[in-house]
Design a protein around this motif. Structure first.
Motif, short mmCIF file in Angstrom:
data_model
loop_
_atom_site.label_atom_id
_atom_site.label_comp_id
_atom_site.label_asym_id
_atom_site.label_seq_id
_atom_site.Cartn_x
_atom_site.Cartn_y
_atom_site.Cartn_z
N ASN A 150 -51.44 93.69 93.91
CA ASN A 150 -50.54 93.72 95.07
C ASN A 150 -51.17 93.02 96.27
N GLU A 151 -52.46 93.27 96.48
CA GLU A 151 -53.15 92.64 97.63
C GLU A 151 -53.17 91.12 97.50
N LEU A 194 -37.48 100.56 93.11
CA LEU A 194 -37.36 100.74 94.56
C LEU A 194 -38.62 100.29 95.27
N ARG A 195 -38.47 99.63 96.39
CA ARG A 195 -39.65 99.23 97.17
C ARG A 195 -39.71 100.14 98.38
N LEU A 196 -40.68 101.04 98.37
CA LEU A 196 -40.75 102.02 99.44
C LEU A 196 -41.64 101.56 100.59
N SER A 197 -42.18 100.35 100.47
CA SER A 197 -43.02 99.83 101.55
C SER A 197 -42.92 98.31 101.53
N PRO A 287 -46.72 105.79 103.93
CA PRO A 287 -47.88 105.65 104.81
C PRO A 287 -48.91 104.70 104.18
N ARG A 288 -49.85 104.20 105.03
CA ARG A 288 -50.89 103.32 104.48
C ARG A 288 -52.23 104.02 104.53
N CYS A 289 -53.03 103.75 103.49
CA CYS A 289 -54.34 104.40 103.35
C CYS A 289 -55.23 104.06 104.55
N ARG A 290 -55.91 105.06 105.09
CA ARG A 290 -56.77 104.86 106.25
C ARG A 290 -57.98 103.98 105.92
N ILE A 291 -58.35 103.96 104.63
CA ILE A 291 -59.55 103.19 104.26
C ILE A 291 -59.20 101.76 103.85
N CYS A 292 -58.26 101.62 102.91
CA CYS A 292 -58.02 100.28 102.38
C CYS A 292 -56.74 99.63 102.89
N GLY A 293 -55.87 100.41 103.50
CA GLY A 293 -54.64 99.84 104.08
C GLY A 293 -53.49 99.68 103.11
N GLU A 294 -53.70 100.01 101.83
CA GLU A 294 -52.60 99.88 100.85
C GLU A 294 -51.62 101.04 101.03
N PRO A 295 -50.35 100.84 100.66
CA PRO A 295 -49.40 101.95 100.76
C PRO A 295 -49.84 103.10 99.84
#
Ligand code: SF4
Ligand code: ZN
Ligand code: ZN
Length: 324
Positions: A150-151, A194-197, A287-295
């Motif tokens: 994804n990244e 579904l794309r939730l982000s 929400p996005r992960c506080r460490i890596c930023g992924e959803p």
């Protein structure tokens, strides 16, 4: 006996699901035509760029070959991940894959868990064991693969990520979710997951109407030298999938075409379930992960991948593949 389609060349394959006998060329064209229809259904012709997630197995060779034929005006880029599994990841397989893709005008981006996460899969597994955790290699592997694909898709500006899942894989996943009573996962399956982000790049599976035996036959007819070595962690894969696979084989052999019909029916159910669930889901993005930023899932601050690394005593050392 001559081919039922061209009536000229000798038939070499029997298609139990259509009752036809086909020559090599008509067999390949038939697979490509199903890939073309699927690409059309999923909107790939409107894409500017598609990232192919390629493992080096037979399905990824067939995926790349068929899409290169079908999507002439679309830029295709491929991405391969070296997980870091000793005895399994081999440089010569990646080199072969790269040469094969180059012949079709597809650039291969080469990534790895070590360079993008900071640790090989073997290191993650050993660290989690040392901490007394009961996490299978496949949990680390699947989670980080999804994240990195994804990244990279976002970084290269791809409109879609195409994976090599075939018809057998798709129906097995549907049946497993039903057997577990987990119909909420249906929203991730089907023709339009579904794309939730906005941080998720849309995934497509152009081979989802092609039987596994057909991808094997395609690869064999074309003489592809794909990766055939089995992953040493294969025994850690959930045994339910193996049982479902066997069950579906026997069903298909008694009623040819059963898997295609099941897929249609499951897709219909998945669409209904998606409509129902859409009403109940929170309106905001994941929400996005506080460490890596992924959803990550609703209610979480740290994603499952980062959580697993930290619990194993490892500090994530994420690095981008593309901008390095
Ligand atoms: Fe990864 Fe498990 Fe597949 Fe091995 S068997 S490549 S660890 S998902
Ligand atoms: Zn023919
Ligand atoms: Zn994370």
């Amino acid at each position: 006996m001559n081919c039922d389609v061209c009536k000229v060349r000798e038939a070499e394959v029997f298609h139990p699901h259509t009752g036809r006998r086909l020559c090599k060329e008509c067999f390949i064209n038939d697979v490509r035509e199903r890939v073309r229809q699927e690409a059309e259904r999923q909107g790939l012709f409107k894409a500017r760029k598609v990232l192919l997630a390629v493992s080096g197995g037979k399905d990824s060779y067939v995926l790349a070959d068929a899409l290169a034929e079908v999507l002439k005006g679309v830029k295709l880029i491929a991405y391969n991940i070296t997980e870091g599994i000793s005895g399994y990841n081999r440089e010569e397989h990646v080199a072969k894959l790269e040469g094969f893709l180059r012949e079709r005008g597809i650039e291969l981006l080469k990534g790895s868990f070590k360079s993008q996460v900071g640790y090989t899969l073997d290191e993650m597994v050993q660290a989690s064991k040392a901490k007394g955790l009961n996490v299978s290699a496949c949990t680390f592997c699947g989670g980080f693969r999804r994240k990195l694909i994804n990244e990279v898709a976002r970084e290269v500006g791809a409109d879609f990520v195409a994976t090599g899942h075939n018809l057998d894989d798709e129906v097995q996943t549907y049946v497993i979710n039903f057997l577990r009573g987990d119909t909420s996962r249906l929203i991730r399956e089907g023709e339009e997951p579904l794309r939730l982000s906005d941080y998720f790049v849309q995934r497509v599976k152009p081979l989802r109407r092609v039987y596994e035996w057909e991808t094997t036959m395609y690869a064999y007819f074309k003489g592809y030298e794909f990766q055939e070595v089995e992953c040493p962690y294969i025994s850690q894969r959930p045994t339910l999938r193996a049982k479902v696979r066997e069950l579906l084989y026997s069903l298909e052999s008694r009623a040819p075409g059963a898997l295609l019909r099941l897929l249609e029916e499951f897709d219909r159910l998945a669409s209904e379930r998606k409509r129902e669930m859409l009403k109940a889901l929170p309106r905001n993005q994941l929400p996005r992960c506080r460490i890596c930023g992924e959803p990550t899932s609703y209610g979480r601050e740290i994603c499952k991948n980062c959580e697993l690394l930290l619990a194993s005593g490892l500090t994530p050392k994420y690095a981008s593949l593309v901008s390095r």
